[in-house]
Motif scaffolding. Structure first.
Motif, mmCIF file in Angstrom:
data_model
loop_
_atom_site.group_PDB
_atom_site.id
_atom_site.type_symbol
_atom_site.label_atom_id
_atom_site.label_comp_id
_atom_site.label_asym_id
_atom_site.label_seq_id
_atom_site.Cartn_x
_atom_site.Cartn_y
_atom_site.Cartn_z
ATOM 1 N N TYR A 48 18.146 -33.552 -24.057
ATOM 2 C CA TYR A 48 17.122 -32.787 -23.340
ATOM 3 C C TYR A 48 15.752 -32.844 -24.017
ATOM 4 O O TYR A 48 14.763 -32.374 -23.454
ATOM 5 C CB TYR A 48 17.552 -31.313 -23.233
ATOM 6 N N GLU A 49 15.675 -33.417 -25.215
ATOM 7 C CA GLU A 49 14.489 -33.281 -26.058
ATOM 8 C C GLU A 49 13.170 -33.619 -25.353
ATOM 9 O O GLU A 49 12.282 -32.776 -25.238
ATOM 10 C CB GLU A 49 14.646 -34.141 -27.317
ATOM 11 N N LEU A 50 13.034 -34.852 -24.895
ATOM 12 C CA LEU A 50 11.814 -35.245 -24.165
ATOM 13 C C LEU A 50 12.254 -35.722 -22.785
ATOM 14 O O LEU A 50 12.696 -36.850 -22.609
ATOM 15 C CB LEU A 50 11.045 -36.334 -24.913
ATOM 16 N N TYR A 51 12.126 -34.826 -21.828
ATOM 17 C CA TYR A 51 12.708 -34.957 -20.492
ATOM 18 C C TYR A 51 11.586 -35.345 -19.527
ATOM 19 O O TYR A 51 10.737 -34.529 -19.186
ATOM 20 C CB TYR A 51 13.304 -33.588 -20.143
ATOM 21 N N PHE A 52 11.594 -36.606 -19.094
ATOM 22 C CA PHE A 52 10.530 -37.122 -18.228
ATOM 23 C C PHE A 52 10.896 -36.948 -16.761
ATOM 24 O O PHE A 52 11.936 -37.423 -16.315
ATOM 25 C CB PHE A 52 10.271 -38.594 -18.545
ATOM 26 N N VAL A 53 10.032 -36.268 -16.020
ATOM 27 C CA VAL A 53 10.197 -36.088 -14.576
ATOM 28 C C VAL A 53 9.175 -36.976 -13.876
ATOM 29 O O VAL A 53 7.981 -36.901 -14.150
ATOM 30 C CB VAL A 53 9.994 -34.617 -14.170
ATOM 31 N N THR A 104 14.175 -39.024 -23.640
ATOM 32 C CA THR A 104 15.630 -38.874 -23.811
ATOM 33 C C THR A 104 16.361 -38.608 -22.501
ATOM 34 O O THR A 104 17.583 -38.632 -22.457
ATOM 35 C CB THR A 104 15.932 -37.738 -24.794
ATOM 36 N N MET A 105 15.606 -38.346 -21.432
ATOM 37 C CA MET A 105 16.200 -38.136 -20.117
ATOM 38 C C MET A 105 15.139 -38.429 -19.063
ATOM 39 O O MET A 105 13.954 -38.198 -19.297
ATOM 40 C CB MET A 105 16.708 -36.693 -19.986
ATOM 41 N N VAL A 106 15.571 -38.943 -17.907
ATOM 42 C CA VAL A 106 14.640 -39.220 -16.811
ATOM 43 C C VAL A 106 15.174 -38.562 -15.547
ATOM 44 O O VAL A 106 16.330 -38.749 -15.174
ATOM 45 C CB VAL A 106 14.479 -40.742 -16.565
ATOM 46 N N GLN A 107 14.310 -37.774 -14.903
ATOM 47 C CA GLN A 107 14.658 -37.173 -13.614
ATOM 48 C C GLN A 107 13.755 -37.757 -12.528
ATOM 49 O O GLN A 107 12.538 -37.761 -12.670
ATOM 50 C CB GLN A 107 14.456 -35.650 -13.656
ATOM 51 N N ILE A 108 14.386 -38.260 -11.473
ATOM 52 C CA ILE A 108 13.617 -38.750 -10.331
ATOM 53 C C ILE A 108 13.426 -37.599 -9.358
ATOM 54 O O ILE A 108 14.391 -37.011 -8.878
ATOM 55 C CB ILE A 108 14.315 -39.914 -9.615
ATOM 56 N N GLN A 123 3.460 -28.535 -29.162
ATOM 57 C CA GLN A 123 3.954 -28.022 -30.446
ATOM 58 C C GLN A 123 4.248 -26.522 -30.363
ATOM 59 O O GLN A 123 5.256 -26.058 -30.891
ATOM 60 C CB GLN A 123 2.940 -28.310 -31.557
ATOM 61 N N SER A 124 3.393 -25.780 -29.689
ATOM 62 C CA SER A 124 3.620 -24.339 -29.514
ATOM 63 C C SER A 124 4.903 -24.085 -28.736
ATOM 64 O O SER A 124 5.666 -23.161 -29.041
ATOM 65 C CB SER A 124 2.448 -23.702 -28.767
ATOM 66 N N VAL A 125 5.155 -24.935 -27.734
ATOM 67 C CA VAL A 125 6.383 -24.816 -26.940
ATOM 68 C C VAL A 125 7.593 -25.144 -27.813
ATOM 69 O O VAL A 125 8.601 -24.417 -27.814
ATOM 70 C CB VAL A 125 6.324 -25.731 -25.703
ATOM 71 N N ALA A 126 7.509 -26.210 -28.587
ATOM 72 C CA ALA A 126 8.623 -26.623 -29.449
ATOM 73 C C ALA A 126 8.959 -25.553 -30.486
ATOM 74 O O ALA A 126 10.127 -25.373 -30.863
ATOM 75 C CB ALA A 126 8.288 -27.946 -30.138
ATOM 76 N N LYS A 127 7.955 -24.827 -30.944
ATOM 77 C CA LYS A 127 8.165 -23.787 -31.967
ATOM 78 C C LYS A 127 9.045 -22.642 -31.480
ATOM 79 O O LYS A 127 9.579 -21.886 -32.281
ATOM 80 C CB LYS A 127 6.818 -23.230 -32.441
ATOM 81 N N THR A 128 9.213 -22.505 -30.158
ATOM 82 C CA THR A 128 10.077 -21.433 -29.630
ATOM 83 C C THR A 128 11.556 -21.730 -29.882
ATOM 84 O O THR A 128 12.402 -20.859 -29.700
ATOM 85 C CB THR A 128 9.880 -21.242 -28.113
ATOM 86 N N GLY A 129 11.856 -22.977 -30.245
ATOM 87 C CA GLY A 129 13.251 -23.366 -30.445
ATOM 88 C C GLY A 129 13.935 -23.848 -29.179
ATOM 89 O O GLY A 129 15.147 -24.049 -29.151
ATOM 90 N N VAL A 130 13.149 -24.055 -28.126
ATOM 91 C CA VAL A 130 13.708 -24.547 -26.868
ATOM 92 C C VAL A 130 14.342 -25.925 -27.093
ATOM 93 O O VAL A 130 13.910 -26.688 -27.955
ATOM 94 C CB VAL A 130 12.606 -24.587 -25.781
ATOM 95 N N ASP A 131 15.403 -26.226 -26.329
ATOM 96 C CA ASP A 131 16.160 -27.475 -26.548
ATOM 97 C C ASP A 131 15.412 -28.716 -26.093
ATOM 98 O O ASP A 131 15.626 -29.805 -26.616
ATOM 99 C CB ASP A 131 17.504 -27.400 -25.816
ATOM 100 N N GLY A 132 14.554 -28.544 -25.081
ATOM 101 C CA GLY A 132 13.843 -29.707 -24.569
ATOM 102 C C GLY A 132 12.592 -29.312 -23.837
ATOM 103 O O GLY A 132 12.389 -28.147 -23.473
ATOM 104 N N VAL A 133 11.748 -30.304 -23.617
ATOM 105 C CA VAL A 133 10.501 -30.111 -22.892
ATOM 106 C C VAL A 133 10.441 -31.150 -21.776
ATOM 107 O O VAL A 133 10.655 -32.339 -22.020
ATOM 108 C CB VAL A 133 9.293 -30.269 -23.831
ATOM 109 N N ALA A 134 10.171 -30.685 -20.554
ATOM 110 C CA ALA A 134 10.055 -31.595 -19.408
ATOM 111 C C ALA A 134 8.588 -31.797 -19.072
ATOM 112 O O ALA A 134 7.811 -30.849 -19.053
ATOM 113 C CB ALA A 134 10.796 -31.015 -18.202
ATOM 114 N N LEU A 135 8.227 -33.046 -18.840
ATOM 115 C CA LEU A 135 6.841 -33.412 -18.582
ATOM 116 C C LEU A 135 6.747 -34.340 -17.384
ATOM 117 O O LEU A 135 7.616 -35.188 -17.187
ATOM 118 C CB LEU A 135 6.259 -34.142 -19.795
#
Length: 207
Positions: A4-9, A32-36, A170-182
């Motif tokens: 889930y780390e770097l989740y590309f939409v 690390t993941m791709v969503q169509i 970086q602020s989002v990652a500091k929350t300890g969330v498992d992944g970020v979707a962009l």
């Protein structure tokens, strides 16, 4: 590895050639993941785009997730499906997909987050963290404090989505969330490979 780390939409406004090029470059950069994501309602076109992207991703080990449509995911044998609150009920989706496919669900409020803890999903998308032009029908903006609270509450992996880019990742990652979707931070980048590498580096610098 955390899938889930770097989740590309993907951006549903890109033509097929551009879409495949961006996905290929994003994978080279470490997503690390791709969503169509397709919001135009043409199922044949969705299947065609999903098949083409799956071909580009072959051998990468990166999971391919289909947004909203269980039928499309089954047609192309994708790695899983991501559902919204108004899509097919999670229990029905799980029964159709089987136990081995990834199943994600967007949660847009604290109540939905709590209710989702007992559902047969693998991860939750916390939406939307910040205001974003790619998603205009959001119920609320969680913000960093809301996301931090969600991380502390949830027993399931969480992926943050909505308005996240190189200036706030970086602020989002500091929350300890498992992944970020962009979406646009990668799809609209002049060099999606470099953009993905830089986004990952920023995330990992706080862990």
């Amino acid at each position: 590895m955390n899938p889930y780390e770097l989740y590309f939409v993907t951006d549903d406004h890109q033509n097929l050639d551009a879409l495949c090029t961006v996905v290929k470059q994003a994978i080279a950069g470490g997503v690390t993941m791709v969503q169509i994501r397709e919001k135009h309602g043409d199922v044949r076109a969705f299947i065609e785009r999903a098949r083409a992207v799956k071909e580009v991703m072959a051998g990468s080990g990166v999971p391919l997730i289909i947004n909203d449509r269980v039928d499309v995911a089954l047609a192309v044998d994708a790695s899983g499906v991501h559902l919204g609150q108004s899509d097919m009920p999670v229990e029905d989706a799980r029964r159709l997909l089987g136990k081995d496919k990834l199943l994600g669900l967007s949660v847009e409020s604290e109540r939905q987050l709590l209710e989702a803890q007992s559902l047969p999903v693998d991860y939750l998308g916390v939406s939307a963290i910040f205001a974003t032009p790619t998603k205009t029908n959001t119920i609320k903006h969680w913000g960093l404090a809301g996301l931090q609270s969600a991380v502390e509450t949830s027993t399931k992996p969480l992926v943050a989505i909505g308005g996240i880019n190189e200036s706030n990742i970086q602020s989002v990652a500091k929350t300890g969330v498992d992944g970020v979707a962009l979406v646009s931070a990668i799809s609209a980048a002049s060099n999606p490979t470099l953009a993905s590498q830089q986004l990952l580096a920023k995330m990992r610098s706080v862990s």
